[in-house]
Design a protein around this motif. Structure first.
Motif, PDB file in Angstrom:
ATOM      1  N   LEU A  53       0.535  -1.235   0.318  1.00 31.69           N
ATOM      2  CA  LEU A  53      -0.130   0.295   0.183  1.00 31.69           C
ATOM      3  C   LEU A  53       0.390   1.150   0.212  1.00 31.69           C
ATOM      4  CD1 LEU A  53      -3.077  -0.547   2.601  1.00 31.69           C
ATOM      5  CD2 LEU A  53      -2.722  -1.282   0.295  1.00 31.69           C
ATOM      6  N   MET A  54       1.898   1.292   0.763  1.00 30.09           N
ATOM      7  CA  MET A  54       3.162   2.286   0.885  1.00 30.09           C
ATOM      8  C   MET A  54       3.746   2.759  -0.207  1.00 30.09           C
ATOM      9  SD  MET A  54       3.683   4.740   2.677  1.00 30.09           S
ATOM     10  CE  MET A  54       5.032   6.184   1.731  1.00 30.09           C
ATOM     11  N   MET A  55       3.694   1.735  -1.122  1.00 33.49           N
ATOM     12  CA  MET A  55       4.384   1.382  -2.700  1.00 33.49           C
ATOM     13  C   MET A  55       3.676   2.215  -3.678  1.00 33.49           C
ATOM     14  SD  MET A  55       7.445   1.631  -2.295  1.00 33.49           S
ATOM     15  CE  MET A  55       7.815   1.895  -4.485  1.00 33.49           C
ATOM     16  N   GLU A  56       1.906   1.873  -3.483  1.00 31.10           N
ATOM     17  CA  GLU A  56       1.093   2.091  -4.602  1.00 31.10           C
ATOM     18  C   GLU A  56       0.987   3.668  -4.195  1.00 31.10           C
ATOM     19  OE1 GLU A  56      -3.721   1.261  -5.613  1.00 31.10           O
ATOM     20  OE2 GLU A  56      -2.089   0.076  -4.136  1.00 31.10           O
ATOM     21  N   LEU A  57       0.527   4.371  -2.912  1.00 31.09           N
ATOM     22  CA  LEU A  57       0.185   6.026  -2.095  1.00 31.09           C
ATOM     23  C   LEU A  57       1.519   6.211  -2.687  1.00 31.09           C
ATOM     24  CD1 LEU A  57      -0.651   7.824  -1.015  1.00 31.09           C
ATOM     25  CD2 LEU A  57      -0.347   7.533   1.208  1.00 31.09           C
ATOM     26  N   THR A  58       2.782   6.179  -2.468  1.00 28.71           N
ATOM     27  CA  THR A  58       4.040   6.639  -2.985  1.00 28.71           C
ATOM     28  C   THR A  58       4.066   6.976  -4.917  1.00 28.71           C
ATOM     29  OG1 THR A  58       5.223   5.588  -1.170  1.00 28.71           O
ATOM     30  CG2 THR A  58       6.565   6.764  -2.880  1.00 28.71           C
ATOM     31  N   ARG A  59       3.879   6.386  -5.421  1.00 35.25           N
ATOM     32  CA  ARG A  59       3.641   6.214  -6.917  1.00 35.25           C
ATOM     33  C   ARG A  59       2.797   7.582  -7.366  1.00 35.25           C
ATOM     34  NH1 ARG A  59       1.534   3.493 -10.007  1.00 35.25           N
ATOM     35  NH2 ARG A  59       0.645   2.560  -8.694  1.00 35.25           N
ATOM     36  N   LEU A  60       1.076   7.287  -6.318  1.00 31.85           N
ATOM     37  CA  LEU A  60       0.751   8.609  -6.734  1.00 31.85           C
ATOM     38  C   LEU A  60       1.380  10.511  -6.456  1.00 31.85           C
ATOM     39  CD1 LEU A  60      -2.838   6.859  -5.089  1.00 31.85           C
ATOM     40  CD2 LEU A  60      -2.021   7.316  -7.427  1.00 31.85           C
ATOM     41  N   VAL A  61       1.792  10.269  -5.425  1.00 32.23           N
ATOM     42  CA  VAL A  61       1.788  11.289  -4.035  1.00 32.23           C
ATOM     43  C   VAL A  61       3.542  11.734  -5.439  1.00 32.23           C
ATOM     44  CG1 VAL A  61       3.847  12.020  -2.414  1.00 32.23           C
ATOM     45  CG2 VAL A  61       1.491  10.712  -2.376  1.00 32.23           C
TER      46      VAL A  61
END
Length: 378
Positions: A53-61
């Protein structure tokens, strides 16, 4: 940014059951709860999800950061700091006035400028958010933390970046217990003791110099002395203060003007939330969403302390290298993502937190905190 920089990555590879790729609700339990309390594991939303989840959110940011201009990434916050510096000359001149109104205006102007430089400035500088150059980042850290903030840059970065951010709400490491003073009554701690912060800060800085090299000790003492003496000299020679005592008193009032909300903000957004054991901490995204809280927008504190310390503290702990303005820009994306994944996005008002700490002072600020376990994640 073609590749994901180191600071975007997960801070560690935790062991333990359950990866953070699973979605759904988690049961939060505290040690010491009744043995009959029902334990639930979160339901699998996407069993075959390959990235965290952290990497997915990181890509968005990361996408938003790449699409943002330099003005958005750093320029706006640098302009606010520059404006604070530009407020100092008129503040010194107004403090030389014999009229109460103009003198008070000068005091207020200097107090606000000092808060911007020593809270917002030192915080951004400690994270290296003012420049992409490491050399300039180190320069700004020394300038804001030591000259403006009267503290040791090395100790400030060690305590804030390498402890508080690396081990947010982990008991004994980054759990904000440094702000606790158990022997003080609640009224004294919350409303009176913070006024002594300008005096305590350089003394604590001196204590942190023990064991360091002579060059580091000399530099820190020189920079802190330069910051303090320059303000004193300007009050005597520009503002026209007639006695050293009156100049020192003016310095204390200006530097202590925002000390009460400064202490409040530092305890409101972590203490009283979930605390974790050093040996059983959850993955980063769960740790930050359960252990960090946002305060609502506040015009005065947003400008003096910065968005990352007030209304974007969750975003700041997830992506600590972002500037204040970028934290505000990614806030809708982060809050929407966490809500969709059924993760906490904690928010509360300043007065609500103050009321909580006033009535539960012993529980929150004196006694040891209970440990939280996120079932199915740790």
């Amino acid at each position: 940014m073609q590749s994901v920089p180191e600071e975007w990555r997960e801070g560690r590879d935790e062991g333990g059951g359950g990866g953070d790729g699973k979605m759904g609700e988690m049961l939060v339990k505290r040690k010491g709860d009744s043995e009959g309390s029902e334990e639930m594991r979160k339901n699998d939303g996407e069993e075959g999800e390959k990235e965290s989840l952290m990497m997915e959110l990181t890509r968005l940011v990361q996408k938003m950061v790449k699409e943002s201009s330099w003005w958005e990434r750093r320029g706006i916050d640098c302009s606010i700091l520059a404006a604070a510096f530009l407020c100092l000359p008129p503040a010194f001149l107004l403090l030389g006035s014999s009229h109460v109104v103009w003198f008070s205006a000068g005091m207020l102007l200097m107090g606000v400028a000092h808060a911007v430089l020593t809270v917002k400035g030192t915080h951004l500088a400690s994270h290296g958010a003012l420049s992409e150059s490491q050399a300039w980042a180190k320069f700004w850290a020394v300038f804001f933390i030591e000259i403006c903030g009267s503290f040791s840059a090395r100790a400030g970065i060690q305590g804030h970046i390498k402890m508080h951010h690396a081990h947010t709400n982990v008991v004994g490491l980054g759990d904000s217990s440094v702000w606790k003073v158990p022997f003080l009554p609640r009224t004294v701690y919350l409303f009176i003791a913070p006024l002594a912060v300008p005096i305590i800060t350089p003394l604590v800085a001196l204590a942190h110099l023990k064991g360091h090299s002579l060059a580091h000790i000399v530099r820190t003492i020189t920079m802190v002395t330069l910051g303090l003496y320059s303000q004193y000299w300007l009050l005597i020679h520009v503002s026209g203060f007639l006695s050293p005592l009156s100049a020192l008193l003016c310095m204390l009032v200006c530097r202590a003007m925002f000390s009460v909300p400064y202490i409040h903000v530092n305890i409101f957004q972590h203490i009283g939330l979930h605390m974790f054991s050093p040996t059983r901490r959850p993955k980063r995204i769960y740790q930050m969403t359960h252990g960090v809280l946002n305060l609502p927008r506040n015009f005065l504190l947003d400008w003096t302390f910065g968005h990352s310390l007030i209304n974007c503290h969750v975003e700041h702990h997830l992506f600590p290298f972002l500037s204040d303005h970028m934290c505000l820009k990614v806030k809708p994306v982060v809050s929407k993502y966490l809500t969709e994944k059924k993760l906490p996005y904690q928010q509360d008002s300043y007065l609500s937190r103050l009321n909580l700490f006033f009535h539960k002072y012993q529980e929150l600020m004196v006694f040891a905190p209970p440990i939280t376990e996120l079932v199915g994640v740790q």
